[in-house]
Scaffold this active site. Structure first.
Site, mmCIF file in Angstrom:
data_model
loop_
_atom_site.group_PDB
_atom_site.id
_atom_site.type_symbol
_atom_site.label_atom_id
_atom_site.label_comp_id
_atom_site.label_asym_id
_atom_site.label_seq_id
_atom_site.Cartn_x
_atom_site.Cartn_y
_atom_site.Cartn_z
ATOM 1 N N ASN A 128 44.301 42.322 43.623
ATOM 2 C CA ASN A 128 43.302 41.704 44.502
ATOM 3 C C ASN A 128 41.866 41.901 44.002
ATOM 4 O O ASN A 128 41.023 41.031 44.181
ATOM 5 C CB ASN A 128 43.455 42.187 45.940
ATOM 6 C CG ASN A 128 43.231 43.666 46.104
ATOM 7 O OD1 ASN A 128 43.567 44.467 45.231
ATOM 8 N ND2 ASN A 128 42.661 44.066 47.231
ATOM 9 N N GLU A 166 44.953 54.749 47.183
ATOM 10 C CA GLU A 166 44.166 53.861 48.047
ATOM 11 C C GLU A 166 45.127 52.761 48.461
ATOM 12 O O GLU A 166 45.504 51.917 47.656
ATOM 13 C CB GLU A 166 42.955 53.311 47.302
ATOM 14 C CG GLU A 166 41.876 52.767 48.222
ATOM 15 C CD GLU A 166 42.127 51.329 48.616
ATOM 16 O OE1 GLU A 166 42.676 51.122 49.721
ATOM 17 O OE2 GLU A 166 41.787 50.433 47.847
ATOM 18 N N CYS A 199 41.990 45.246 51.460
ATOM 19 C CA CYS A 199 42.490 46.252 52.389
ATOM 20 C C CYS A 199 41.436 46.663 53.411
ATOM 21 O O CYS A 199 41.767 47.301 54.412
ATOM 22 C CB CYS A 199 43.012 47.468 51.633
ATOM 23 S SG CYS A 199 41.915 48.063 50.343
ATOM 24 N N GLU A 231 37.552 58.164 46.318
ATOM 25 C CA GLU A 231 37.044 57.635 45.068
ATOM 26 C C GLU A 231 35.563 57.312 45.245
ATOM 27 O O GLU A 231 35.043 57.270 46.360
ATOM 28 C CB GLU A 231 37.824 56.382 44.660
ATOM 29 C CG GLU A 231 39.302 56.667 44.402
ATOM 30 C CD GLU A 231 40.078 55.435 44.022
ATOM 31 O OE1 GLU A 231 40.311 55.240 42.817
ATOM 32 O OE2 GLU A 231 40.466 54.672 44.925
#
Length: 485
Positions: free
Chosen positions: A142, A240, A274, A464
């Site tokens: 994505n 993630e 997301c 992150e």
């Protein structure tokens, strides 16, 4: 985040890259085997030793040069991203620029990656932050470029080598990035790209004893599998994963601003994000007014050729993803059940009188789906709690602050979210009460490379980006030096 877009045969040695807007074949890319992963790890291990021994200033200089070379190729990388991922050209330019920015930011941390001196009796105690070794980065389809760089940039800056496995459908920008790294002078084999199947190349990276850490972005289901395999080897992991982020609109908010911002909060990247705000929670007293303001915004979103500068939303990544999105929306043409027998709308309570607000999308070839908002559904309906990963949102009413928080937290995810209010006290209370790693007030911003990013609950593990990004790729060594006579 959604699962990989299509089941692929691990025995097939080439990956098909399709243009999502036209369904035309863009490229055939060789898929790496387990043996090739083994060979890459050996090469990376040797390269990492020299890189870790280099002066910090030299590592920083090379990373800045890498950033400069990427900057020289922004348009090329962006056009490649449009072809393989269907991203709008404006988004693709931002993504390529974000790689440059991440490399610059990480380079600034190389010479500040310091340990501590800790007061202790009888001597001197100091800590050192040492690189882990070889890092495996498994990137999604994505956001192929920036999310790859989330792992790549800080890992290299901290003195590690990186092996990147891009998603099956989007390997081209990663391969080009590896070429640009060599052009910039990054040592050979320090950064390698291995396209391949998750069940072959990905598993080989996860299971390899020479890989010290895995950084994975993808679905919660696959993330759990990777976490289990890493646990068996006591291997570090950053995950993630998925999200079902709320967009909470209180009655005291600037409704015009909230409604104007809502469409692209879940339609950006065709909803394949997301962090997409796909659960719009609106206080009941302004619910009808908000919908009146929202509908024209949905209808006006320009969906079409992603290479067109005026396009706001492009296609979905694949036929599989298109079918998944269709399965959630009850419009007579699309299916009524969720994917893999998850139920969709069929048999769900609270669906009497549901309505669909819909924009437009092109006909013909390509994986197109129109902007879609669903109202009148139960808060427990799968479309309201599961990650659709497409341009679909639900709008749910709430009575008060307590109910807003309860609805916001009523999913297994906790990645991101927004709230709209003029009340500063409420903004702070609700931000503290919503179980999510990244929240915005009167905004839909989730990701900045200066600030930490990650999720609660089943949205992931670890953080992150931000000022501590480099330390996530280091081991802390404590050394005590006795001063006793």
């Amino acid at each position: 985040m959604s699962d990989a877009p299509a089941p692929l045969d691990p025995d097939v040695l080439s990956l098909e890259v399709l243009n999502p807007a036209t369904e035309e074949l863009v490229a055939l890319v060789p898929a790496a085997t387990r043996d090739e992963v083994d060979e890459a790890v050996v090469r990376a291990t040797a390269a990492q030793r020299g890189w870790a021994a280099a002066a910090p200033a030299d590592r920083a200089r090379l990373l800045r040069r890498f950033a400069s070379v990427v900057d020289d190729h922004i348009e090329e990388l962006a056009r490649l991203e449009v072809r393989e991922a269907g991203h709008t050209i404006g988004n693709a330019r931002w993504e390529a620029g974000n790689v440059r920015d991440l490399l610059e930011f990480a380079a600034g941390g190389v010479e500040r990656l310091s340990g501590r001196q800790i007061p202790v009796p009888g001597g001197l105690d100091v800590t050192f932050l040492e690189p882990l070794g070889v890092i495996g980065v498994i990137a999604p389809w994505n956001f192929p470029l920036p999310i790859a760089a989330w792992g790549l940039a800080p890992a290299l800056a901290a003195g590690n080598a990186v092996i990147l496995k891009p998603a099956e459908t989007t390997p081209l920008t990663a391969l080009r990035l590896a070429e640009l790294a060599l052009e910039a002078g990054i040592p050979e084999h320090l950064f390698q790209v291995l396209p391949g199947r998750g069940a072959v190349t990905g598993d080989a990276l996860v299971e390899h004893p020479g890989v010290a850490k895995i950084v994975f972005t993808g679905s919660t289901r696959v993330g759990k599998q990777i976490m289990a395999k890493c646990a068996d080897r006591v291997k570090r992991v950053t995950l993630e994963l998925g999200g079902k982020s709320p967009n909470i609109v209180f009655a005291d908010a600037d409704l015009e601003a909230a409604a104007a911002a809502a469409p692209m909060s879940f339609l950006d990247n065709t909803g394949q994000d997301c962090c997409a705000r796909t659960r719009i929670l609106v206080q009941r007293s302004v619910y009808d007014r908000f919908l009146d303001l929202l509908a024209p915004g949905i209808a006006s979103v320009r969906v079409g050729d992603p290479a067109d500068e005026k396009t706001q939303m492009g296609p979905l990544i694949s036929r599989t993803q298109l079918d998944r999105v269709r399965s959630y929306v009850p419009d007579g043409r699309d299916g009524l059940g969720g994917p893999d027998g998850l139920g969709g709308f069929g048999g769900q309570a609270g669906l009497d009188g549901f309505e669909v607000i819909r924009g437009t999308a092109p006909d013909g070839p390509g994986f197109w789906y129109p902007p879609t908002v669903i109202t009148g559904v139960a808060p427990t309906a799968p479309v309201a709690v599961e990650e659709v990963f497409g341009p679909v949102a639900v709008v749910l009413p709430f009575e008060d602050e307590e109910e807003a928080v309860r609805l916001a937290n009523a999913t297994e995810y906790g990645l991101s979210g927004s709230l709209w209010t003029r009340d500063v006290g409420r903004a702070i209370r609700v931000s503290r009460a919503v179980a999510a790693g990244n929240l915005s007030v009167n905004s839909h911003s989730s990701v900045r490379y200066w600030t930490p990013f990650g999720g609660y609950k089943q949205s992931g593990l670890g953080r992150e980006l931000g000022p501590d990004a480099l330390t996530a790729f280091t081991e802390t060594k404590n050394v005590f030096i006795s001063t006793e006579a």
